[in-house]
Each structure stands twice: as C-alpha cells, then as structure tokens.
Design an enzyme around this catalytic site. Structure first.
Site, PDB file in Angstrom:
ATOM      1  N   GLY A  23       3.547 -10.224   4.054  1.00  0.00           N
ATOM      2  CA  GLY A  23       2.153 -10.125   4.478  1.00  0.00           C
ATOM      3  C   GLY A  23       1.183 -10.179   3.304  1.00  0.00           C
ATOM      4  O   GLY A  23       0.073 -10.680   3.426  1.00  0.00           O
ATOM      5  N   GLY A  24       1.644  -9.668   2.151  1.00  0.00           N
ATOM      6  CA  GLY A  24       0.811  -9.708   0.950  1.00  0.00           C
ATOM      7  C   GLY A  24       0.990 -10.976   0.130  1.00  0.00           C
ATOM      8  O   GLY A  24       0.315 -11.166  -0.884  1.00  0.00           O
ATOM      9  N   GLU A  46       9.705 -10.867  -4.204  1.00  0.00           N
ATOM     10  CA  GLU A  46      10.296  -9.686  -3.563  1.00  0.00           C
ATOM     11  C   GLU A  46      11.751  -9.945  -3.172  1.00  0.00           C
ATOM     12  O   GLU A  46      12.619  -9.082  -3.333  1.00  0.00           O
ATOM     13  CB  GLU A  46       9.475  -9.308  -2.322  1.00  0.00           C
ATOM     14  CG  GLU A  46       8.116  -8.706  -2.657  1.00  0.00           C
ATOM     15  CD  GLU A  46       7.246  -8.473  -1.437  1.00  0.00           C
ATOM     16  OE1 GLU A  46       6.278  -7.695  -1.545  1.00  0.00           O
ATOM     17  OE2 GLU A  46       7.496  -9.066  -0.383  1.00  0.00           O
ATOM     18  N   SER A  48       0.799  -1.219   0.000  1.00  0.00           N
ATOM     19  CA  SER A  48       0.000   0.000   0.000  1.00  0.00           C
ATOM     20  C   SER A  48       0.837   1.277   0.000  1.00  0.00           C
ATOM     21  O   SER A  48       0.340   2.335  -0.372  1.00  0.00           O
ATOM     22  CB  SER A  48      -0.939   0.008   1.217  1.00  0.00           C
ATOM     23  OG  SER A  48      -0.195  -0.104   2.420  1.00  0.00           O
ATOM     24  N   LYS A  73       8.916  -9.654   5.725  1.00  0.00           N
ATOM     25  CA  LYS A  73       8.071  -9.298   4.593  1.00  0.00           C
ATOM     26  C   LYS A  73       7.229 -10.510   4.200  1.00  0.00           C
ATOM     27  O   LYS A  73       7.516 -11.622   4.594  1.00  0.00           O
ATOM     28  CB  LYS A  73       8.925  -8.863   3.386  1.00  0.00           C
ATOM     29  CG  LYS A  73       9.599  -7.518   3.596  1.00  0.00           C
ATOM     30  CD  LYS A  73      10.502  -7.106   2.452  1.00  0.00           C
ATOM     31  CE  LYS A  73       9.881  -7.135   1.084  1.00  0.00           C
ATOM     32  NZ  LYS A  73       8.629  -6.351   0.981  1.00  0.00           N
ATOM     33  N   ALA A  91       7.640  -3.159   3.955  1.00  0.00           N
ATOM     34  CA  ALA A  91       7.994  -4.193   4.923  1.00  0.00           C
ATOM     35  C   ALA A  91       6.899  -4.284   5.973  1.00  0.00           C
ATOM     36  O   ALA A  91       6.171  -3.315   6.210  1.00  0.00           O
ATOM     37  CB  ALA A  91       9.336  -3.891   5.582  1.00  0.00           C
ATOM     38  N   ASP A 120      10.541  -1.286  -2.002  1.00  0.00           N
ATOM     39  CA  ASP A 120       9.488  -2.166  -1.508  1.00  0.00           C
ATOM     40  C   ASP A 120       9.118  -1.775  -0.084  1.00  0.00           C
ATOM     41  O   ASP A 120       9.833  -0.988   0.558  1.00  0.00           O
ATOM     42  CB  ASP A 120       9.963  -3.629  -1.554  1.00  0.00           C
ATOM     43  CG  ASP A 120       8.824  -4.609  -1.796  1.00  0.00           C
ATOM     44  OD1 ASP A 120       7.653  -4.246  -1.553  1.00  0.00           O
ATOM     45  OD2 ASP A 120       9.102  -5.753  -2.219  1.00  0.00           O
TER      46      ASP A 120
END
Length: 224
Positions: free
Chosen positions: A97-98, A104, A29, A95, A84, A82
C-alpha cells in the site's frame, strides 16, 4: 486502530530483536514505532545493524541512530519486522500500500524470521478487499497491463496526483482487484511470469509471527 494501539504493537516487536542481530526494517505507520523503539535501545547499548525496506525507513533509521548496512556486508538477515495491508488465517499477506513491496519482499525472503505487526482490522478471512499492488517497469506498461488482465485481474495505474506514482526503484504500480475464485499461490506465480512485472504484493509462505491486538485490546502474538 489509534496511534496508541499502533505504538503498543510496534514496540512489542522490538522485544524480539537481540544484540548482534541484522534486522530488516519495514515501512509503515505501525513498524515506525518498532524502529523508534529500536533507536532508543541502541542509545542504551543494543548493538544491531539494519537494512531498510524504503528510502523513508532509511531516513528514519538514521535519525534514531540505527547503523545501516547493505546486502554486500552481511551473510543473512536474522529478523525482519514489517506491516501488512491484509493478513488471512494462513498468514498470507497483501503488502505494498505504501509502494515499497519489492524491497519489502526481498528483505522478508532473506530473513530467518519474518514478523508482521498489524492492527486487528488487517486480519481477514480472504485476501482481496485491499487491491493487490503489482510493481511494473514503465517500458511497455500498456502491454503488461493487458497480460495482467488476461490472467483475471483488473489493474489500475496508481497515481500521485495527475502523474504515475513512482516507486523507490523507479517503477510504476498497478493496483489490481482480485476475483473471489483466484488462488493466491497460483496468481503470485502467474504474475511474476509476465514480462514487465517486477514483483507483486502477495507474500505467501513467508510470515512466522503476527503481532496484533485481541478484542480486549491486549497484545496477541500469533504463530502458525
């Protein structure tokens, strides 16, 4: 962190991208605003090539007009930007969570400079409040889970509704609680030695700069 703060941090990161660069485009986001800003700069004449870390980011980059390439067309990635989920004082990250942790990590490792954009709530003294994502292949995942438990973690299969969450690579994710006594460098190595584990969300020794906000709400650029 409100959307305006995310926009300030995300757009600041775009200032580090120069003409002619190959750019690793993160997922999330906050970095969304970096990508949108880079799209504006491309319309104004900036010449860059992007490599996306997820299908979601690939779609956004195309929408804003960033030219995309794959690894076969480049020698290196000049800069990757990116987000975090957690950052400790040593610039070690959690990293994933998505769910895009594998791509990544490939892109962060390939980049000459890796910049992390994050709000102050992601800055922690110790990693582990956010559970550690571990990407695993579906085949034999029950046995993989037993091996993960054997090294001291508590894995839980990530779900999308009533079915397993599927990554862009067709894999599953275990979200793992990390006990206080476990060292990040050791657990990163031990996880990746387990057959069936594809990659984990610990990013150790990769981050060059962190862009965040200080307590006054001003942009803060942190380096080691």
């Amino acid at each position: 962190m409100n959307e305006n703060d995310k926009q300030i941090v995300g757009e600041k990161a775009a200032e580090f991208v120069k003409d002619g660069m190959v750019v690793g485009l993160g997922t999330g986001s906050t970095v969304l605003y970096t990508i949108k800003r880079l799209g504006q700069l491309v319309q104004e004449g900036l010449n860059i090539k992007g490599i996306p870390t997820s299908i979601q980011t690939e779609k956004l980059a195309k929408e804003v007009g960033i030219q995309l390439v794959n690894f076969s067309k480049i020698e290196q990635i000049d800069i990757a930007i990116d987000g975090a989920d957690e950052i400790n004082p040593n610039f070690e990250l959690i990293k994933g969570g998505g769910g895009a942790l594998l791509r990544e990590k490939i892109i962060a490792k390939a980049a000459k400079t890796f910049i992390v954009v994050a709000d102050p709530t992601k800055m922690v003294e110790r990693l582990g409040k956010f559970r550690l994502p571990v990407e695993v292949i579906p085949f034999g995942m029950e046995m993989t889970m037993k091996h993960i438990k054997a090294i001291g973690l508590s894995p839980e299969l990530r779900l999308n509704g009533a079915t397993p969450f599927i990554t862009d690579n067709g894999n599953y994710i275990f979200d793992c609680s990390i006990p206080n006594h476990i060292q990040t460098e050791i657990i990163e190595r031990e996880l990746n030695l387990i057959p069936g584990v594809v990659e984990n969300g610990l990013f150790v020794g990769m981050t060059d700069l962190v862009i965040t906000l200080d307590k006054n709400g001003d942009v803060e650029i942190l380096s080691k």
